[in-house]
Enzyme design. Structure first.
Site, PDB file in Angstrom:
ATOM      1  CB  CYS A  10      46.340  38.949  49.646  1.00  0.00           C
ATOM      2  SG  CYS A  10      47.238  38.297  48.242  1.00  0.00           S
ATOM      3  CB  CYS A  31      46.814  31.823  46.459  1.00  0.00           C
ATOM      4  SG  CYS A  31      46.338  32.720  47.935  1.00  0.00           S
TER       5      CYS A  31
END
Lengths: 141, 261
Positions: free
Chosen positions: A37, A107
């Site tokens: 990402c 994440c």
């Protein structure tokens, strides 16, 4: 995709944003990133040399709401723990607490990495080469 | 080998060098019984049922990374014309359904293959690389060994990304306040130039890896043997280049956004 209320809370009101003196022997710094990402996350801890307790933690993350929330939560969780206790924090704990959807699991992985990297840096500074911590338990996890 | 026997992309066999032997060759046409090419019967021209093939095979291409964009485009338009649901509107329901499915397969295949980066990513997936899972896999490895996680991008690049993001944040703030900092702006412009050079360098690295890869494919197609370690080395080089590239392209995008705002 809707964020959970806990993510929104950490995102709009992040805990412990900032930095610590990275040259201090008591401070460990972890800088990690995920190419998936393009996020980058810096997490710092300040450890009491007498007790090995993490007395302060700061972070700065460039990334999506989930990455910010994950690192914000990570700083909250490590504070007050010993470094060995902090090493038992798992990304799955973060996923559960923040109700992260599958696409945002990386994440939480990043946040766990950041904790591990910060502790690793602190250990290196203090002459402890990162030994396997509480390995028997972790390996079963 | 019939198309239906070809491995699905979801189940890549990463252990061997994949050689695309299943060009859309000939199978019996469901309508007239004649032998046909993959998408249409060569005898009666009827559209053939969709088969779960990878995108290279769909276009009858070998698994090479260097390809001629004009040729691919030409092939795309030629197939589009024949597969378009409007053209098949007068045909039977099942032919209409097939042409619809094949059109969508064609669009996906073309979109993926025409862009050099998505083409490379796609080939890597066929080779069993899980690009989205790298970080997780490295974390699991770190847990197991108790060592610090091996970062998938070099630390100095991460450092640079972090610093630049700090500057970008400052610049955004300044602009919001209506007090753009000229020194910072110049610094960002300089950084942008450096990053662009770095980016171009990466594309050259990627091109070199492509050539190596295609060399392996050519050798395999000519019946030569390809060492497993050679295949893995080229594959991993491409993964590494793509990882670094994604950071740089994000940064370039963000810098442009801030400078132009």
């Amino acid at each position: 995709m809707a964020y959970s209320t806990k993510v929104l809370d950490h995102y709009s009101n992040p805990r412990n944003v900032g930095s610590l003196d990275k040259n201090s022997a008591e401070v460990g710094t972890g800088l990690v990133g995920a190419p998936e990402c393009g996020d980058v996350m810096k997490l710092q801890i300040k450890v009491n040399p007498a007790t090995n307790i993490i007395e302060d933690a700061k972070f700065k993350t460039f990334g999506c709401g989930s990455a910010i929330a994950s690192s914000s939560l990570a700083t909250e969780w490590v504070k007050g723990k010993t470094v060995d206790e902090a090493l038992t924090i798992r990304n799955t704990d973060i996923v559960k607490e923040l109700s992260l959807p599958p696409v945002k699991i990386h994440c939480s992985v990043l946040a766990e990495d950041a904790i591990r990297a910060a502790i690793g840096d602190w250990k290196k500074k203090n002459g402890q080469h990162s030994q396997p911590q509480a390995q028997p338990v972790e390996q079963r996890a | 080998m019939a198309l239906t026997e070809h491995k699905k992309p979801e189940q890549p066999d990463s252990g061997i060098l994949v050689v695309n032997q299943s060009r859309p060759t000939k199978v019996n046409c469901w309508s007239c019984g004649a032998m046909r090419a993959a998408h249409f019967c060569q005898e009666c021209g009827k559209v053939q049922p969709p088969t779960p093939v990878d995108y290279f095979t769909f276009f009858g291409l070998p698994f090479r990374l260097n390809l001629e964009p004009e040729k691919l485009e030409g092939e795309f338009y030629a197939l589009s014309r024949h597969l378009h649901p409007d053209i098949n509107a007068i045909n039977s329901d099942r032919e209409q359904q097939w042409s619809l499915e094949k059109s969508s397969q064609l669009n996906d295949a073309y979109r993926t293959l025409k862009d050099p980066i998505t083409r490379t990513e796609y080939l890597l997936r066929l080779q069993g690389v899980q690009l989205e899972e790298q970080s997780k896999a490295a974390t699991e490895e770190a847990r197991r060994t108790g060592k610090i996680k091996k970062q998938v991008v070099p630390p100095d690049l991460l450092e640079q990304v972090f610093e630049l993001n700090m500057q970008l944040e400052e610049m955004r703030m300044n602009k919001k306040m209506g007090e753009p900092d000229r020194t910072l702006e110049r610094e960002l412009q300089d950084s942008r130039k450096q990053l662009q050079d770095k980016y171009n360098g990466l594309l050259q690295e990627l091109q070199a890896a492509w050539n190596q890869w295609d060399g392996l494919i050519d050798r395999a197609e000519q019946g030569g043997s390809v060492l497993e370690e050679d295949r893995i080395a080229v594959r991993d080089t491409m993964v590494d280049v793509l990882n670094r590239r994604s950071y740089l392209s994000n940064l370039l995008r963000d810098i442009d956004e801030v400078l132009e705002s």
